[in-house]
Design a protein around this motif. Structure first.
Motif, PDB file in Angstrom:
ATOM      1  N   TRP A  69       0.805  -1.215   0.000  1.00 21.39           N
ATOM      2  CA  TRP A  69       0.000   0.000   0.000  1.00 21.39           C
ATOM      3  C   TRP A  69       0.842   1.270   0.000  1.00 21.39           C
ATOM      4  CZ3 TRP A  69       0.290   3.487   4.041  1.00 21.39           C
ATOM      5  CH2 TRP A  69       0.772   3.029   5.274  1.00 21.39           C
ATOM      6  N   CYS A  73       0.383   4.002  -2.866  1.00 21.85           N
ATOM      7  CA  CYS A  73      -0.048   5.352  -2.499  1.00 21.85           C
ATOM      8  C   CYS A  73       0.950   6.409  -2.969  1.00 21.85           C
ATOM      9  CB  CYS A  73      -0.250   5.449  -0.995  1.00 21.85           C
ATOM     10  SG  CYS A  73      -1.694   4.552  -0.385  1.00 21.85           S
ATOM     11  N   SER A 259      -5.960   0.801  -0.897  1.00 25.20           N
ATOM     12  CA  SER A 259      -5.568   2.207  -1.037  1.00 25.20           C
ATOM     13  C   SER A 259      -6.541   3.029  -1.870  1.00 25.20           C
ATOM     14  CB  SER A 259      -4.174   2.280  -1.677  1.00 25.20           C
ATOM     15  OG  SER A 259      -3.239   1.541  -0.925  1.00 25.20           O
ATOM     16  N   LEU A 262      -7.887   6.598  -0.618  1.00 25.39           N
ATOM     17  CA  LEU A 262      -6.993   7.661  -0.163  1.00 25.39           C
ATOM     18  C   LEU A 262      -7.147   8.907  -1.020  1.00 25.39           C
ATOM     19  CD1 LEU A 262      -4.757   8.613   1.728  1.00 25.39           C
ATOM     20  CD2 LEU A 262      -3.087   7.684   0.113  1.00 25.39           C
ATOM     21  N   ASN A 263      -7.329   8.711  -2.326  1.00 23.96           N
ATOM     22  CA  ASN A 263      -7.526   9.858  -3.217  1.00 23.96           C
ATOM     23  C   ASN A 263      -8.707  10.706  -2.796  1.00 23.96           C
ATOM     24  OD1 ASN A 263      -5.417   9.214  -4.916  1.00 23.96           O
ATOM     25  ND2 ASN A 263      -6.674   7.981  -6.273  1.00 23.96           N
ATOM     26  N   SER A 387      -1.502   9.884   4.910  1.00 18.62           N
ATOM     27  CA  SER A 387      -0.996  10.308   3.613  1.00 18.62           C
ATOM     28  C   SER A 387       0.497  10.042   3.538  1.00 18.62           C
ATOM     29  CB  SER A 387      -1.271  11.802   3.386  1.00 18.62           C
ATOM     30  OG  SER A 387      -0.567  12.266   2.253  1.00 18.62           O
ATOM     31  N   CYS A 388       0.896   9.134   2.644  1.00 23.74           N
ATOM     32  CA  CYS A 388       2.325   8.881   2.426  1.00 23.74           C
ATOM     33  C   CYS A 388       3.009  10.116   1.858  1.00 23.74           C
ATOM     34  CB  CYS A 388       2.514   7.708   1.468  1.00 23.74           C
ATOM     35  SG  CYS A 388       2.038   6.104   2.127  1.00 23.74           S
TER      36      CYS A 388
END
Length: 439
Positions: A69, A73, A259, A262-263, A387-388
């Motif tokens: 992930w 990401c 993932s 996440l957007n 958030s990566c």
């Protein structure tokens, strides 16, 4: 301002569980025919020729992870990805009254809605609260394809009464892949042999990929330049594999279900069942939302009346709540995570990573209260995750507008009733959290 006299979290969880109601969610009882495994079962196609052989696991519609992930990401903003959104409802409305049907179904205007264009649509009840939202694609003068969440369906967001139209459920017949990110244009141009960077935002046209006619839509929800692909589900594996192969030299990744949302969080795309509960679901008034909460009152057609318009415009003139992004205090988040190694106290319930929708766990509430610094409840937090790109935990939250100014300090109640809880410090921050690079 006091938002609620009381908040029954158990009632709220019960209402949220309607996301699993087969009549309301995903396929309405239909098999997800776009998956390679089902293609193999129904068409004789070798399932191993697809993305991967889909195991018959409960509630798993796409691969959970491909390359991990964190790698997936990070690709959102560094290179790009292909993701599978074929599970979205897809209905075609055709006939001479297609625009009339849309007007009585949504808050939008359609006087300027040419063939080849997409449009964000919203439906509401007479009280102005949202049933749901989605995208309408003008395929021809008398045909529109609607895509979106569970409420894109007749009797919910589609109201065809008195209209000379045909409504077809194409959810299982069409795949919908997102090819997004900085390298997406290069990947699509390699696939099609065509120049596509001149395709205007929110428009579409047909292209050929591996000899198959595929609809190419310039849009998406990554916050980056991107495209969506639509086509016959029988061609789904072929198109997916072609994108993956073409994307290798550009570092394109495959985005797994873990993932996927996440957007929506980083780029501010509030989502049904994740950030709000449809207003047709009773017992969840605390999570019913107006278009005004998300700034979507701009979509209202000012030239005609419809049930709910007066309520929306009245609220827009004097909004009481607003959806914002909260940035969680890193020290408090670390306390939650390191509690796993605290032998003297009960560990906190752990956050699903990268987002709380990564497992839709029933153990941790989807919607959690937000408090002011003086411990007054001011709203509810919903989609949240790590958030990566920014190395922060953030969440969307619909809160009292008096606290919605950027920089305001608040607190989020983390942990279920009957378990260890803490007030996590948070700050109202920019929305969207990441820069919108879509155009």
């Amino acid at each position: 301002m006091k938002l609620f006299d009381s908040l029954d979290m158990e009632q709220l969880r019960t209402a949220w569980a309607q996301k699993d109601n087969i009549e309301l969610s995903y396929y309405g009882g239909k098999i997800p025919a776009f998956t390679p495994a089902v293609q193999g079962e129904q068409t004789g196609m070798n399932p191993n020729s697809g993305i991967q052989h889909y195991a018959a696991l409960h509630n798993v519609f796409v691969m959970h992870e491909y390359t991990g992930w964190m790698d997936e990401c990070n690709a959102i903003h560094t290179t790009g990805y292909i993701g599978d959104w074929s599970w979205l409802n897809k209905y075609r409305i055709s006939g001479r009254d297609v625009i009339k049907c849309l007007e009585q179904s949504t808050i939008n205007g359609y006087k300027k809605f040419p063939v080849g264009r997409g449009r964000h649509i919203v439906s509401v009840l007479p009280n102005g609260k949202m049933i749901g939202d989605g995208i309408a694609f003008r395929e021809s003068e008398d045909s529109v394809l609607l895509t979106g969440g569970t409420m894109i369906a007749p009797g919910l967001m589609i109201r065809q009464e008195g209209c000379d139209v045909k409504v077809e459920n194409l959810t299982a017949e069409l795949f919908n892949y997102h090819v997004q990110g900085p390298v997406s244009t290069a990947v699509i141009e390699k696939l099609t042999g065509e120049k596509v960077d001149d395709l205007p935002f929110l428009t579409f046209r047909d292209v050929k990929i591996e000899g198959r006619t595929t609809r190419l839509y310039r849009g998406g929800m990554s916050g980056e330049v991107g495209y969506e692909l639509f086509g016959n589900s029988a061609d789904g594996s072929i198109i997916w594999n072609a994108v993956v192969e073409a994307g290798k030299e550009f570092g394109l990744r495959q985005l797994g279900m873990r993932s996927l949302m996440l957007n929506h969080l980083q780029a501010f795309f509030p989502t049904i069942w994740v950030d709000f509960i449809p207003a047709v679901i009773p017992g969840a008034e605390a999570m019913h939302r107006s278009p005004v909460d998300y700034g979507w009152e701009r979509l209202v057609d000012k030239t005609r009346d419809f049930p709910g318009k007066a309520a929306i415009m009245e609220e827009a003139a004097n909004p009481k709540t607003k959806c914002v992004t909260l940035e969680w205090n890193t020290e408090d988040v670390i306390t939650i995570m390191t509690s796993l190694f605290d032998t003297d106290n009960e560990p906190f319930e752990q956050m699903a990573l990268p987002v709380n929708t990564s497992d839709f766990s029933a153990a941790i509430p989807q919607f959690i209260p937000v408090f002011s610094k003086d411990h007054q409840m001011i709203g509810m937090a919903s989609n949240r995750g790590y958030s990566c790109q920014f190395r922060k935990v953030i969440s969307l939250a619909d809160i009292d507008i008096h606290y919605a100014k950027e920089g305001t300090e608040v607190a989020v109640l983390y942990g279920s009733e009957g378990h260890r809880q803490m007030l996590v410090r948070a700050t109202v921050t920019r929305t969207p959290y990441k820069t919108d690079n879509r155009k």
